[in-house]
Design a protein around this motif. Structure first.
Motif, mmCIF file in Angstrom:
data_model
loop_
_atom_site.group_PDB
_atom_site.id
_atom_site.type_symbol
_atom_site.label_atom_id
_atom_site.label_comp_id
_atom_site.label_asym_id
_atom_site.label_seq_id
_atom_site.Cartn_x
_atom_site.Cartn_y
_atom_site.Cartn_z
ATOM 1 N N GLY A 62 0.783 -1.233 0.000
ATOM 2 C CA GLY A 62 0.000 0.000 0.000
ATOM 3 C C GLY A 62 0.811 1.276 0.000
ATOM 4 O O GLY A 62 0.306 2.341 -0.370
ATOM 5 N N HIS A 63 2.087 1.192 0.394
ATOM 6 C CA HIS A 63 2.931 2.385 0.419
ATOM 7 C C HIS A 63 3.429 2.763 -0.972
ATOM 8 O O HIS A 63 3.994 3.851 -1.152
ATOM 9 N N MET A 64 3.223 1.906 -1.958
ATOM 10 C CA MET A 64 3.848 2.115 -3.260
ATOM 11 C C MET A 64 3.064 3.106 -4.111
ATOM 12 O O MET A 64 1.848 3.287 -3.968
ATOM 13 N N TYR A 65 3.804 3.709 -5.014
ATOM 14 C CA TYR A 65 3.287 4.704 -5.949
ATOM 15 C C TYR A 65 2.032 4.200 -6.661
ATOM 16 O O TYR A 65 2.051 3.131 -7.272
ATOM 17 N N GLY A 66 0.919 4.950 -6.526
ATOM 18 C CA GLY A 66 -0.289 4.639 -7.271
ATOM 19 C C GLY A 66 -1.033 3.397 -6.832
ATOM 20 O O GLY A 66 -1.761 2.808 -7.639
#
Length: 287
Positions: free
Chosen positions: A264-268
């Motif tokens: 969930g922390h990742m880009y987009g």
């Protein structure tokens, strides 16, 4: 997106260039430039980037696969070659040539066709290998191109380095053979990977992609079993398409939350997951 483009040297004669999320590479020879693909609407900016490096004309253009977003500016490069007084070599695999013919493409036709699934050609002193994927996934003419001496692999829409897949694994036709394609590219001899979008890639990106793909497939399979079709039969709508849509929406929501702690922390993340999960639903629902 606040810059006209990003330009980075990744080999003795090879350069990475990206404009508005579309990335490609070019190789500078002694007499001309080899360009990989012609991303739609970006020709002027790519030419400016090339001119930062060399005054030589683009004398060869590769079609990686038949999707217009990666080929749409090919007329621009034909015109530039004509201005420079050179005949542009347009190189493509036979599968791409056949698909363009079958779909009545109005883009410039390839004049050099690689007829074998594993083939190669010379651009001046460079050997470029062409490897068609054994099984289709993103498209039925998808392939990987290897700049042998430069140790650079190019396969747009296979994966986006440093990012999660977007638009259902880059609008892939199917995920059935996705893992096999990743392994086929990993087996080649390269140091840098260019996926047409995102950052310059490494082998760690392939390891990440396979882990994400496996986690997505397992989570989707588990939730689909817990949310069977019959739970969404609704007498008031009396339409199986509505039942399937309701089931799909719940699966997408649940899988998104299941994978959020890891990804969930990742880009987009939230923008990317619905289309990726929908493609995964098709995969586990059929196989």
């Amino acid at each position: 997106i606040e810059q006209p483009y990003i330009l980075q040297k990744i080999g003795e004669r090879t350069y990475f260039v990206q404009r508005y999320f579309y990335a490609t590479i070019f190789y500078v020879g002694d007499n001309g430039v080899l360009l990989f693909d012609a991303p739609e609407g970006r020709g002027e900016y790519l030419l400016r980037a090339i001119r930062e490096v060399t005054p030589l004309p683009v004398t060869a253009l590769i079609y990686s696969h038949y999707h217009v977003d990666h080929m749409g500016d090919s007329h621009f490069w034909v015109a530039q070659a004509q201005k420079a007084g050179v005949a542009l070599r347009i190189i493509a695999g036979k599968a791409t040539v056949d698909k363009m013919h079958d779909m009545y493409s109005q883009l410039p036709k390839a004049n050099e066709i690689l007829s074998k699934n594993d083939d190669w050609f010379n651009f001046e002193k460079l050997i470029v290998e062409y490897h068609r994927f054994r099984k289709p996934a993103h498209t039925d003419d998808h392939s990987v191109w290897l700049l042998k001496e430069q140790k650079v692999a190019y396969s747009p829409d296979l994966l986006n380095p440093d990012q999660l897949p977007v638009m259902g694994f880059s609008a892939s036709d199917t995920l059935v053979y996705h893992d096999e394609k990743l392994r086929q590219v990993e087996a080649l001899d390269w140091d840098y990977f260019i996926g047409g979008h995102g950052n310059i890639g490494s082998r760690e990106d392939f390891q990440f992609q396979r882990r994400f793909f496996n986690d997505l497939r397992e989570a989707t399979s588990t939730v689909r079993k817990e949310e069977p079709f019959w739970k969404y039969i609704n007498k008031s709508t009396n339409n199986h398409a509505d039942f399937v849509r309701a089931q799909r929406d719940v699966i997408i929501k649940r899988v998104t939350e299941i994978l959020r702690p890891e990804y969930g922390h990742m880009y987009g993340y939230d923008a990317s997951m619905p289309a990726n999960i929908e493609l995964a639903i098709r995969l586990v629902g059929s196989y």
